[in-house]
Write a protein that holds these residues in place. Structure first.
Motif, PDB file in Angstrom:
ATOM      1  N   LEU A 164      13.024  23.272  44.972  1.00  0.00           N
ATOM      2  CA  LEU A 164      13.332  21.852  44.786  1.00  0.00           C
ATOM      3  C   LEU A 164      13.048  21.403  43.354  1.00  0.00           C
ATOM      4  CD1 LEU A 164      11.876  20.238  48.042  1.00  0.00           C
ATOM      5  CD2 LEU A 164      14.278  20.728  47.527  1.00  0.00           C
ATOM      6  N   HIS A 165      12.073  22.050  42.702  1.00  0.00           N
ATOM      7  CA  HIS A 165      11.743  21.664  41.332  1.00  0.00           C
ATOM      8  C   HIS A 165      12.926  21.936  40.406  1.00  0.00           C
ATOM      9  CE1 HIS A 165       7.155  22.371  42.241  1.00  0.00           C
ATOM     10  NE2 HIS A 165       7.747  21.638  43.147  1.00  0.00           N
ATOM     11  N   GLY A 166      13.457  23.148  40.485  1.00  0.00           N
ATOM     12  CA  GLY A 166      14.594  23.493  39.635  1.00  0.00           C
ATOM     13  C   GLY A 166      15.836  22.703  39.982  1.00  0.00           C
ATOM     14  N   ALA A 167      16.094  22.534  41.275  1.00  0.00           N
ATOM     15  CA  ALA A 167      17.267  21.770  41.696  1.00  0.00           C
ATOM     16  C   ALA A 167      17.170  20.324  41.208  1.00  0.00           C
ATOM     17  CB  ALA A 167      17.399  21.817  43.217  1.00  0.00           C
ATOM     18  N   SER A 168      15.986  19.746  41.314  1.00  0.00           N
ATOM     19  CA  SER A 168      15.814  18.339  40.933  1.00  0.00           C
ATOM     20  C   SER A 168      15.940  18.143  39.434  1.00  0.00           C
ATOM     21  CB  SER A 168      14.454  17.824  41.425  1.00  0.00           C
ATOM     22  OG  SER A 168      14.409  17.838  42.847  1.00  0.00           O
ATOM     23  N   ARG A 169      15.379  19.064  38.658  1.00  0.00           N
ATOM     24  CA  ARG A 169      15.501  18.953  37.203  1.00  0.00           C
ATOM     25  C   ARG A 169      16.962  19.065  36.765  1.00  0.00           C
ATOM     26  NH1 ARG A 169      10.115  22.293  36.773  1.00  0.00           N
ATOM     27  NH2 ARG A 169       8.677  20.710  35.986  1.00  0.00           N
ATOM     28  N   SER A 170      17.696  19.949  37.423  1.00  0.00           N
ATOM     29  CA  SER A 170      19.109  20.109  37.083  1.00  0.00           C
ATOM     30  C   SER A 170      19.923  18.896  37.513  1.00  0.00           C
ATOM     31  CB  SER A 170      19.670  21.375  37.738  1.00  0.00           C
ATOM     32  OG  SER A 170      18.990  22.523  37.257  1.00  0.00           O
TER      33      SER A 170
END
Length: 246
Positions: A164-170
């Motif tokens: 979720l961290h990577g998805a949210s930053r993107s």
């Protein structure tokens, strides 16, 4: 409603019938959001949270569907969108199914990731274009300190939440020009049924520098701020709320 009065913005909180989700629902409703309380299957529990909101003078409704089921989630979201755009979504739905990875079944691995990660996509993706057309939106996903530090027996849970961290930053980069922010909160040990089952009080004192478990209302206050107008320049962030664990 008067000619100058704006309709209340709508917020969807997945897993809104649980301890933490319920606190988030109550907080958003107190801030003026028309709150949609989601449950996986226990609609009665979601209805109870919605009733508490209405009793306090807020606006709320309840809905139940499995976020891991893409078709069911899309059908439910499309039904909700018939009443207008949803400008806030809090992706709080998540499950534990702990085991050391050496003894973890494929079903344990997949189900935890299905709910936290695939559920994030199933719920958030259909909301994006209607939200973008309003030029305002708030997307907050609830992660865990386990995704930051790791935790024995939780490779599946930590993997799902860290994704979720990577998805949210993107996604933050994709949607920022439309007035939409995308952030993550990563709680540590929070009071409630999960913490009581997993951590004795003495263990919490040793693990957490603050020497106590956090409260659901403390996490809800952070989520509420990230969903406010004032937080419009906070975007693409993972914010820990863990009593100093890391």
């Amino acid at each position: 409603m008067s000619a100058t009065e704006k309709p209340a913005r709508r917020a969807l909180v997945t897993g809104g019938s649980g301890d933490l989700g319920g606190a988030v629902c109550l907080r958003l409703a107190a801030q003026g959001w028309r709150t949609i309380v989601h449950a996986n299957s226990g609609l009665d529990r979601a209805e109870a949270v919605a009733a508490r909101i209405r009793e306090a003078g807020g606006a709320a409704e309840a809905v139940a569907f499995d976020v891991a089921d893409g078709e069911a989630a899309r059908a439910a979201i499309e039904g909700l969108l018939e009443a207008g755009p949803i400008q806030c979504v809090v992706n709080n739905a998540g499950i534990h199914d702990d085991a050391p990875m050496a003894g973890m079944s494929q079903a344990q691995w997949k189900r935890v990731i299905d709910v936290s990660l695939h559920g994030f996509f199933h719920v958030t993706q259909p909301l994006l274009l209607p939200m973008a057309r309003t030029r305002f939106g708030r997307i907050v996903s609830v992660s865990s300190v386990a995704a930051v530090l790791g935790n024995r027996g939780q490779t599946n849970y930590a993997a799902a939440k860290a994704a979720l961290h990577g998805a949210s930053r993107s996604l933050a980069r994709e949607m920022a020009s439309r007035g939409i922010t995308v952030n993550v909160v990563a709680p540590g040990v929070i009071e409630g049924r999960m913490a009581e089952q997993a951590f004795p009080p003495e263990a919490i004192k040793q693990m957490v520098p603050a020497a106590r478990a956090g409260r659901a209302d403390e996490v809800a206050a952070l989520v509420g701020f990230l969903c406010s107008d004032e937080a419009g320049y906070i975007n693409g962030q993972v914010i820990g709320i863990n009593g100093g664990m890391g």
